[in-house]
Design a protein around this motif. Structure first.
Motif, PDB file in Angstrom:
ATOM      1  N   ASP A 338       0.530  -1.215  -0.660  1.00 36.17           N
ATOM      2  CA  ASP A 338       0.374   0.081   0.088  1.00 36.17           C
ATOM      3  C   ASP A 338       0.576   1.447  -0.304  1.00 36.17           C
ATOM      4  O   ASP A 338       1.747   0.999   0.775  1.00 36.17           O
ATOM      5  N   LEU A 340       0.766   4.360   0.892  1.00 39.05           N
ATOM      6  CA  LEU A 340       0.354   4.627   1.960  1.00 39.05           C
ATOM      7  C   LEU A 340       0.793   4.882   2.913  1.00 39.05           C
ATOM      8  O   LEU A 340       0.392   5.208   4.173  1.00 39.05           O
ATOM      9  N   LYS A 369      -3.296   0.830  -4.986  1.00 40.64           N
ATOM     10  CA  LYS A 369      -3.641   1.889  -4.983  1.00 40.64           C
ATOM     11  C   LYS A 369      -3.415   2.830  -5.248  1.00 40.64           C
ATOM     12  O   LYS A 369      -3.586   4.092  -5.223  1.00 40.64           O
ATOM     13  N   GLN A 370      -2.888   3.060  -6.492  1.00 38.22           N
ATOM     14  CA  GLN A 370      -2.771   3.847  -7.446  1.00 38.22           C
ATOM     15  C   GLN A 370      -3.685   5.054  -7.420  1.00 38.22           C
ATOM     16  O   GLN A 370      -3.053   6.331  -7.253  1.00 38.22           O
ATOM     17  N   ASP A 371      -4.569   4.902  -7.456  1.00 40.62           N
ATOM     18  CA  ASP A 371      -5.444   5.988  -7.737  1.00 40.62           C
ATOM     19  C   ASP A 371      -5.171   6.901  -6.513  1.00 40.62           C
ATOM     20  O   ASP A 371      -6.111   7.657  -7.121  1.00 40.62           O
ATOM     21  N   LEU A 372      -5.166   6.443  -5.717  1.00 43.75           N
ATOM     22  CA  LEU A 372      -4.597   7.511  -4.165  1.00 43.75           C
ATOM     23  C   LEU A 372      -3.876   8.482  -4.504  1.00 43.75           C
ATOM     24  O   LEU A 372      -3.814   9.586  -3.803  1.00 43.75           O
ATOM     25  N   THR A 374      -1.995  11.122  -5.975  1.00 36.65           N
ATOM     26  CA  THR A 374      -2.482  12.237  -7.000  1.00 36.65           C
ATOM     27  C   THR A 374      -1.552  12.990  -7.747  1.00 36.65           C
ATOM     28  O   THR A 374      -1.279  13.476  -8.557  1.00 36.65           O
ATOM     29  N   SER A 400      -4.186  -0.557  -9.380  1.00 35.60           N
ATOM     30  CA  SER A 400      -5.243  -0.373  -9.059  1.00 35.60           C
ATOM     31  C   SER A 400      -6.202  -0.718  -9.466  1.00 35.60           C
ATOM     32  O   SER A 400      -6.703  -1.366  -9.960  1.00 35.60           O
ATOM     33  N   LYS A 402      -8.688  -0.925  -7.736  1.00 37.24           N
ATOM     34  CA  LYS A 402     -10.217  -0.307  -7.614  1.00 37.24           C
ATOM     35  C   LYS A 402     -10.626  -0.180  -9.029  1.00 37.24           C
ATOM     36  O   LYS A 402     -11.419   0.204  -9.801  1.00 37.24           O
TER      37      LYS A 402
END
Ligand SMILES: Nc1nc2c(ncn2[C@@H]2O[C@H](COP(=O)(O)OP(=O)(O)OP(=O)(O)O)[C@@H](O)[C@H]2O)c(=O)[nH]1
Length: 506
Positions: A338, A340, A369-372, A374, A400, A402
Motif C-alpha cells: 500500500d 500510503l 492503490k495507484q488511484d489514491l 494524486t 489499482s 479499484k
C-alpha cells in the motif's frame, strides 16, 4: 445361465455384436449429465445388446431405428404411462462411442423426469429371459469403448482429464493427450526398442557364424541407441513433471500488510469472481487458500495474514513463521504494497523477502492503490524506496484494484512466469501424463533399459546367454509401453487404476 438375445436384434447385427469383447455383458444405462441438478436437458445413455430393445419398449413401437438420426419420441413407463417427450439418438454398433449399440435419450432435466425414465429402463431388466440391463458403474461406458478397441488407455486418461479440466491450459493438456500426441511418441519408442531387440536376436541367431568384432559392433550400436532413448524418455519425464504444475496449480503466496488490497487483487487477477473454486480457511488460522483461474492457469493462492509489524506477540510471531514456511513451498511470491503505508514494508517482511530471494524464490512486487496517488512525486518516491530496498531483483508493477489500471500488464507478467514454470507456451500444446504412465516409464521402461545396460556392461563379447538376457530386458521395456497404451498383457491390473476416478455415465 439362460441367455436369450433381445427380440429386436437383426441377424447381421447379432453377428457383429457377438464379435465385440463386451458382447455378452449386460446392457448398461446411466444419466450422463450432472445428477441431482435441475437443467433444461438431461442425457441418458444406454449401451449394449439390448439398447434397441430399450428404445422399442420405452417408445411402445417397433418402428426401425436409424443410425445417427435424431427422432422426437414419446417415452412410456410401465403401464404405458407417458413419462416425457424426448429426442432420441441411436448409434449402430460398431460406430458408436462404446462400439456397442448405443442409445441416447435427451430428456427434460427435472429430477422427477430423469428418475422416472431411469426407473423405466431399470424395470426392463429380465434375467430369466436373458435381457440383462443394469445401471452403469463409474467409467463403464469408456471402459467398454476401451475393451472394444475404440480407444486406448492414453485416450481414456485424456477423456478423464478433459472432464476434470477447470482451466484453459488443463483443457489443452487433456486434448493433446486425447488426440494421441503422447501415444505417437510412445509407439515410436516402442518401435525403437523392438528394432533393437531384432538386432540382438540377430546376434543370438547368427552369433556363432559371425566375427566377434561384428557382434561387438552390433551390441555397441544397440547400446548407443538405448542411451539415446533413455535420454529422450528422461527429458519427457522432466517435461511432464514441470507441466504437472498445470494440474495441481501454480502455488502463489500473497504477502503484504493488512488492508494492502490482497483480497481485491485476488478478484482482479481471476478471470471472474465465479472462477474462485474454493475459498476455505487454510490449515493455520492465519492462512487462507483460494484456487483461482489466472488467464487459463490454475493458481492456488495463499493469503498469509501473519506478517504485520515488528511484534513480540507470540501469535503474531507464529504467524510469521507459518508465512515463511508457506512461502518456502510456493512457486511464486507476490508482495502487495500500500503506497500510503508508513513504513512501506516493515522490517520483518523485508528480512523475510531478502532471505527468500537468496534461496532463489521468484517475486513480483505490486504497488496497489495507484488511484489514491494524486501527485507524481508520491509515486516516484515509492518506487525509489522499493528500488533502494531491493534493487532490480524483482519486477515492480503498479496497479489499482479499484480502477483496474495496471491489472492487464500484471496478468501478462504472471502468465509469462507461469509459462516459464510449466515450460509451456502459446505456440506448443503442453503435455501431461498420468501418475500411472510416469510410474510405468520408471518401473518398466527405464528399468528394462537400465537392466539391459547392466547385463551388457558386465560382459560384452559374444556370450550369447548375456545377449538373451539383454534382449529379455528390452522386451520388458517394450511391454511397459504396451502397458501404458493398454496393448500389453497384465492390462487387467491397470484397468482399476485408470477407471477409478471416472464418474457414472462416462
Ligand atoms: N482506493 C483503493 N482502495 C482499494 C484498492 N484496493 C483495495 N482497496 C480497498 O482497501 C481495503 C482493503 O482491501 P482488501 O482487498 O480487503 O485488503 P486485504 O489486504 O485483503 O485486507 P486484510 O484481509 O485485512 O488483510 C478495502 O476497503 C478495499 O476496497 C485500490 O486499488 N484503491
Amino acid at each position: 445361465m439362460l441367455w436369450k438375445l433381445s427380440p429386436f436384434l437383426a441377424k447381421s447385427q447379432l453377428r457383429y455384436q457377438s464379435q465385440l469383447a463386451t458382447a455378452y455383458l449386460p446392457t448398461i444405462y446411466a444419466l450422463s449429465t450432472a445428477p441431482g441438478t435441475k437443467s433444461a436437458i438431461a442425457v441418458v445413455r444406454i449401451s449394449g445388446t439390448h439398447s434397441k430393445y430399450v428404445y422399442h419398449q420405452l417408445n411402445n413401437s417397433e418402428k426401425k431405428l436409424i443410425h445417427r438420426r435424431t427422432l422426437l419420441r414419446n417415452l412410456y413407463g410401465p403401464g404405458k404411462n407417458l413419462l416425457d417427450k424426448a429426442l432420441t439418438l441411436f448409434f449402430d454398433s460398431p460406430k458408436s462411442y462404446t462400439g456397442e449399440d448405443l442409445l441416447e435419450l435427451h430428456i427434460h432435466g427435472g429430477k422427477a423426469v430423469t428418475g422416472s425414465v431411469l426407473n423405466a429402463i431399470g424395470s426392463l431388466n429380465d434375467r430369466n429371459s436373458g435381457i440383462e440391463i443394469r445401471y452403469a458403474l463409474p467409467g463403464e461406458f469408456t471402459q467398454r469403448a476401451f475393451q472394444n478397441g475404440k480407444i486406448d488407455l492414453i485416450e481414456v486418461e485424456g477423456i478423464r482429464e478433459l472432464i476434470d479440466a477447470e482451466t484453459e491450459t488443463q483443457r489443452r493438456c487433456a486434448l493433446s493427450s486425447f488426440n494421441g500426441m503422447n501415444k505417437n511418441l510412445f509407439m515410436l519408442w516402442r518401435d525403437k526398442i523392438v528394432n533393437n531387440i531384432a538386432q540382438l536376436t540377430a546376434i543370438i541367431d547368427f552369433g556363432e557364424d559371425t566375427e566377434i568384432e561384428d557382434t561387438n559392433n552390433l551390441l555397441q550400436l544397440v547400446k548407443h541407441n538405448m542411451v539415446q532413448l533413455k535420454q529422450e524418455i528422461n527429458q519427457f519425464i522432466q517435461k511432464i513433471e514441470k507441466t504437472s504444475i498445470l494440474q495441481s496449480g501454480v502455488k502463489v503466496v500473497l504477502l503484504g500488510p493488512p488492508n494492502a488490497g490482497k483480497s481485491s487483487l485476488i478478484n482482479s487477477i481471476s478471470n471472474d469472481d465465479v472462477s474462485i473454486i474454493s475459498h476455505t480457511p487454510g490449515t493455520t488460522r492465519d492462512t487462507v487458500e483460494a484456487s483461482i483461474d489466472v488467464n487459463g492457469y490454475k493458481v492456488t493462492i495463499s493469503d498469509t495474514a501473519g506478517i504485520r509489524s515488528h511484534s513480540s506477540d507470540e501469535i503474531e510471531l507464529l504467524g510469521i513463521e507459518r508465512a515463511i514456511k508457506k512461502s518456502e513451498q510456493c512457486d511464486l511470491c507476490l508482495l502487495i504494497v500500500d503506497p500510503l503505508n508508513k513504513p512501506l514494508i516493515n522490517e520483518d517482511l523485508t528480512q523475510m523477502i531478502q532471505s527468500m530471494y537468496k534461496e532463489g524464490k521468484e517475486f513480483v512486487i505490486i504497488v496497489n492503490k495507484q488511484d489514491l496517488l494524486t501527485d507524481e512525486n508520491q509515486s516516484k518516491s515509492v518506487m525509489d524506496a522499493l528500488r533502494e530496498k531491493f534493487g532490480d531483483k524483482f519486477p515492480i508493477i503498479t496497479v489499482s484494484c479499484k480502477t483496474q489500471e495496471g491489472i492487464e500488464p500484471l496478468v501478462k507478467q504472471l502468465t509469462q512466469i507461469f509459462q516459464r514454470l510449466s515450460e509451456t507456451s502459446d505456440e506448443s500444446d503442453p503435455i501431461i501424463a498420468s501418475r500411472r504412465v510416469k510410474e510405468i516409464l520408471h518401473s518398466d521402461v527405464l528399468y528394462g533399459i537400465d537392466s539391459f545396460f547392466v547385463t551388457t556392461d558386465s560382459e560384452i563379447g559374444g556370450d550369447s546367454y548375456d545377449v538373451v538376457m539383454a534382449s529379455e530386458h528390452l522386451s520388458h521395456a517394450a511391454d511397459g509401453i504396451g502397458k501404458i497404451t493398454g496393448d500389453a498383457v497384465g492390462i487387467e491390473e491397470v484397468l482399476g487404476v485408470v477407471f477409478a476416478n471416472f464418474c457414472v455415465g462416462k
